[in-house]
Scaffold this motif. Structure first.
Motif, PDB file in Angstrom:
ATOM      1  N   LEU A   1       0.817  -1.215   0.000  1.00  0.00           N
ATOM      2  CA  LEU A   1       0.000   0.000   0.000  1.00  0.00           C
ATOM      3  C   LEU A   1       0.850   1.264   0.000  1.00  0.00           C
ATOM      4  O   LEU A   1       0.539   2.241  -0.696  1.00  0.00           O
ATOM      5  N   CYS A   2       1.937   1.263   0.765  1.00  0.00           N
ATOM      6  CA  CYS A   2       2.809   2.438   0.909  1.00  0.00           C
ATOM      7  C   CYS A   2       4.258   1.993   0.791  1.00  0.00           C
ATOM      8  O   CYS A   2       4.974   1.908   1.807  1.00  0.00           O
ATOM      9  N   PRO A   3       4.726   1.676  -0.414  1.00  0.00           N
ATOM     10  CA  PRO A   3       6.064   1.082  -0.562  1.00  0.00           C
ATOM     11  C   PRO A   3       7.204   1.977  -0.088  1.00  0.00           C
ATOM     12  O   PRO A   3       8.287   1.477   0.213  1.00  0.00           O
ATOM     13  N   GLN A   4       6.992   3.291   0.007  1.00  0.00           N
ATOM     14  CA  GLN A   4       8.058   4.193   0.423  1.00  0.00           C
ATOM     15  C   GLN A   4       8.104   4.394   1.932  1.00  0.00           C
ATOM     16  O   GLN A   4       9.033   5.018   2.454  1.00  0.00           O
ATOM     17  N   ALA A   5       7.108   3.897   2.658  1.00  0.00           N
ATOM     18  CA  ALA A   5       7.054   4.107   4.110  1.00  0.00           C
ATOM     19  C   ALA A   5       8.150   3.296   4.794  1.00  0.00           C
ATOM     20  O   ALA A   5       8.291   2.098   4.544  1.00  0.00           O
ATOM     21  N   ARG A   6       8.895   3.937   5.655  1.00  0.00           N
ATOM     22  CA  ARG A   6       9.981   3.276   6.369  1.00  0.00           C
ATOM     23  C   ARG A   6       9.922   3.661   7.848  1.00  0.00           C
ATOM     24  O   ARG A   6       9.615   4.794   8.200  1.00  0.00           O
ATOM     25  N   ALA A   7      10.265   2.706   8.692  1.00  0.00           N
ATOM     26  CA  ALA A   7      10.341   2.980  10.121  1.00  0.00           C
ATOM     27  C   ALA A   7      11.641   3.727  10.422  1.00  0.00           C
ATOM     28  O   ALA A   7      12.679   3.455   9.812  1.00  0.00           O
ATOM     29  N   HIS A   8      11.570   4.677  11.358  1.00  0.00           N
ATOM     30  CA  HIS A   8      12.739   5.478  11.725  1.00  0.00           C
ATOM     31  C   HIS A   8      13.102   5.210  13.186  1.00  0.00           C
ATOM     32  O   HIS A   8      12.257   5.334  14.078  1.00  0.00           O
ATOM     33  N   TYR A   9      14.360   4.866  13.410  1.00  0.00           N
ATOM     34  CA  TYR A   9      14.859   4.588  14.751  1.00  0.00           C
ATOM     35  C   TYR A   9      14.880   5.868  15.577  1.00  0.00           C
ATOM     36  O   TYR A   9      15.355   6.910  15.131  1.00  0.00           O
TER      37      TYR A   9
ATOM     38  N   PRO B   1       2.689   6.061   7.931  1.00  0.00           N
ATOM     39  CA  PRO B   1       2.475   5.944   6.487  1.00  0.00           C
ATOM     40  C   PRO B   1       1.542   7.039   5.984  1.00  0.00           C
ATOM     41  O   PRO B   1       0.711   7.556   6.746  1.00  0.00           O
ATOM     42  N   PRO B   2       1.651   7.409   4.712  1.00  0.00           N
ATOM     43  CA  PRO B   2       0.802   8.483   4.179  1.00  0.00           C
ATOM     44  C   PRO B   2      -0.678   8.116   4.126  1.00  0.00           C
ATOM     45  O   PRO B   2      -1.535   8.999   4.062  1.00  0.00           O
ATOM     46  N   ARG B   3      -1.005   6.837   4.149  1.00  0.00           N
ATOM     47  CA  ARG B   3      -2.410   6.424   4.173  1.00  0.00           C
ATOM     48  C   ARG B   3      -2.511   5.058   4.840  1.00  0.00           C
ATOM     49  O   ARG B   3      -1.527   4.315   4.908  1.00  0.00           O
ATOM     50  N   VAL B   4      -3.688   4.754   5.333  1.00  0.00           N
ATOM     51  CA  VAL B   4      -3.910   3.463   5.989  1.00  0.00           C
ATOM     52  C   VAL B   4      -4.912   2.609   5.220  1.00  0.00           C
ATOM     53  O   VAL B   4      -5.172   1.466   5.622  1.00  0.00           O
TER      54      VAL B   4
ATOM     55  N   ALA C   1       0.414   2.155  11.921  1.00  0.00           N
ATOM     56  CA  ALA C   1       1.251   3.196  12.516  1.00  0.00           C
ATOM     57  C   ALA C   1       2.114   2.561  13.596  1.00  0.00           C
ATOM     58  O   ALA C   1       1.600   1.856  14.455  1.00  0.00           O
ATOM     59  N   VAL C   2       3.408   2.816  13.538  1.00  0.00           N
ATOM     60  CA  VAL C   2       4.304   2.352  14.586  1.00  0.00           C
ATOM     61  C   VAL C   2       4.449   3.497  15.581  1.00  0.00           C
ATOM     62  O   VAL C   2       5.019   4.542  15.265  1.00  0.00           O
ATOM     63  N   VAL C   3       3.891   3.303  16.771  1.00  0.00           N
ATOM     64  CA  VAL C   3       3.816   4.349  17.791  1.00  0.00           C
ATOM     65  C   VAL C   3       4.684   3.940  18.979  1.00  0.00           C
ATOM     66  O   VAL C   3       4.587   2.813  19.464  1.00  0.00           O
ATOM     67  N   ARG C   4       5.512   4.847  19.458  1.00  0.00           N
ATOM     68  CA  ARG C   4       6.328   4.544  20.631  1.00  0.00           C
ATOM     69  C   ARG C   4       5.419   4.171  21.805  1.00  0.00           C
ATOM     70  O   ARG C   4       4.345   4.755  21.972  1.00  0.00           O
TER      71      ARG C   4
END
Length: 404
Positions: free
Chosen positions: A164-172, A293-296, A309-312
């Motif tokens: 769905l969002c191939p450019q979405a990446r997790a950030h440390y 991600p830009p969309r869900v 969404a990866v949420v702390r």
């Protein structure tokens, strides 16, 4: 809208909740594809759900009644102090939450999934393709199957999100959390005959980090759950290119030793001793990440829980968000007259919710780990103002209310 086929990729908390929601909404066929065989791995993790969110979720049918929970009422913020073995309390605030054991919560959700749902354990999904008339799920064994809708409830490394969002990446985020749990009966050996604040979350504050400690129910009796946030040692052996964790019993020596240093150097003696009682088999490390991600949802693909969404973890909202996603999905289904309307409705409601949670968690992480204040020198009024600065107008932690 009734009928149609839905694939749910992932059988964890979000996956069970979405499978139940789709089946009850009227889907003709619901299939859950879970890569793990048998019961999901359970590390004995604790989690909390705000009382108001729990009430909403029960009313919406997303949270089954009867799942064991431990009532919490207050949060105590403490700092190391030579005059107090348990630390000096610098502030106390209301904390209207109930805590859960991850495994017991998952079992309750799994038991509530209607028997018509087709659970397929041991099925690894290799990829997903979207199209105007449905989505194709491709499995690692080479098989493929088409569905009217595919729900990605497959966590941090979501295959569905990659489609769905191939450019979405997790950030440390620059720090990790050590997590563990232990039998609450062990506390009697630390402070005999006394049950220290069973209704409270204790937050130990120190330069460059913090740790939350609270009770949870367990399969064999009450347990103590803890989550310690701090930067890892420079040579900790971490791989930080994507979300990962070191499972219980597999901590590299550097990370294990650094945990001991933190407990000895930064913690009040009582709390340092309590955490040191944790069996290595019940201790693991998880690097902290953000992903927004830009969309869900779009086309015939939809994301849920950590896939969306990866949420702390500072928000104390992970389980509530996953169940709210499922409740919003069920509500969107009831309003929809087409798959396109269902997907668009879900995007409108849950896209904004995920963005808000990520932003709040970043503020909490900066204040409680990355840029910690001089807690020991602060008055109660100053700590209260510091807390409100983190919220920045948000009502509180634990997630926002479900949309009507």
């Amino acid at each position: 809208m009734r009928g149609g086929s839905v694939a749910v990729v992932g059988g964890s908390i979000a996956g069970c909740a979405f499978a139940a929601a789709a089946a009850r909404a009227g889907a003709e066929r619901v299939v859950v594809l879970e890569r793990t065989r048998g019961q999901l791995a359970d590390r004995g993790l604790g989690l909390c759900v705000h009382d108001d969110r729990a009430a909403e979720l029960v009313a919406a049918g997303a949270l089954p009644a009867g799942i064991p929970a431990h009532r919490l009422t207050r949060r105590r913020w403490v700092v190391r102090d030579p005059a107090a073995a348990g630390g000096r309390v610098i502030w106390e605030q209301p904390f209207p939450f109930h805590s859960y054991h991850w495994g017991l919560l998952w079992r309750g959700l799994r038991a509530a999934v209607p028997g018509t749902v087709d659970h397929r354990p041991g099925v690894a999904v290799a990829g997903v393709g979207d199209g105007p008339d449905g989505a194709e799920v491709r499995c690692a064994d080479g098989s493929a199957e088409r569905f009217d809708l595919v729900v990605g409830a497959d966590g941090y490394r979501s295959v569905v999100r990659a489609a769905l969002c191939p450019q979405a990446r997790a950030h440390y985020a620059g720090y990790v959390c050590w997590r563990g749990n232990l039998d609450a009966a062990l506390l009697d050996g630390v402070r005999p005959g006394e049950d220290p604040h069973p209704d409270a979350v204790t937050t130990v504050c120190f330069p460059g980090g913090s740790c939350v400690v609270y009770r949870i129910p367990g399969p064999d009796g009450p347990r103590v759950n803890w989550v310690l946030y701090a930067a890892p040692p420079a040579a900790g052996g971490l791989r930080l290119d994507d979300p990962t964790s070191f499972p219980p019993g597999a901590l590299p020596p550097g990370l294990r030793a650094h945990l001991g240093v933190l407990l000895e150097r930064e913690f009040p003696p009582y709390w340092g001793h309590v955490l040191a009682l944790t069996d290595p088999a019940d201790t693991f490390v998880q690097p902290i990440y953000d992903l927004e991600p830009p969309r869900v949802a779009a086309g015939r693909l939809l994301l849920a829980g950590d896939a969306a969404a990866v949420v702390r973890p500072h928000n104390t909202s992970g389980a509530a968000k996953a169940l709210q996603d499922a409740a919003a999905f069920a509500a969107a289904w009831r309003r929809a007259d087409s798959w396109e309307r269902l997907v668009a409705d879900y995007q409108d409601v849950r896209g904004a919710a995920g963005r808000d949670l990520v932003a709040l968690a970043r503020r909490l992480g900066r204040a409680q780990v990355e840029r910690t204040p001089g807690w020991a020198r602060m008055s109660r009024e100053e700590v209260a103002a510091w807390w409100q600065g983190q919220l920045a107008g948000a009502a509180g932690i634990g997630g926002r209310a479900l949309a009507p």
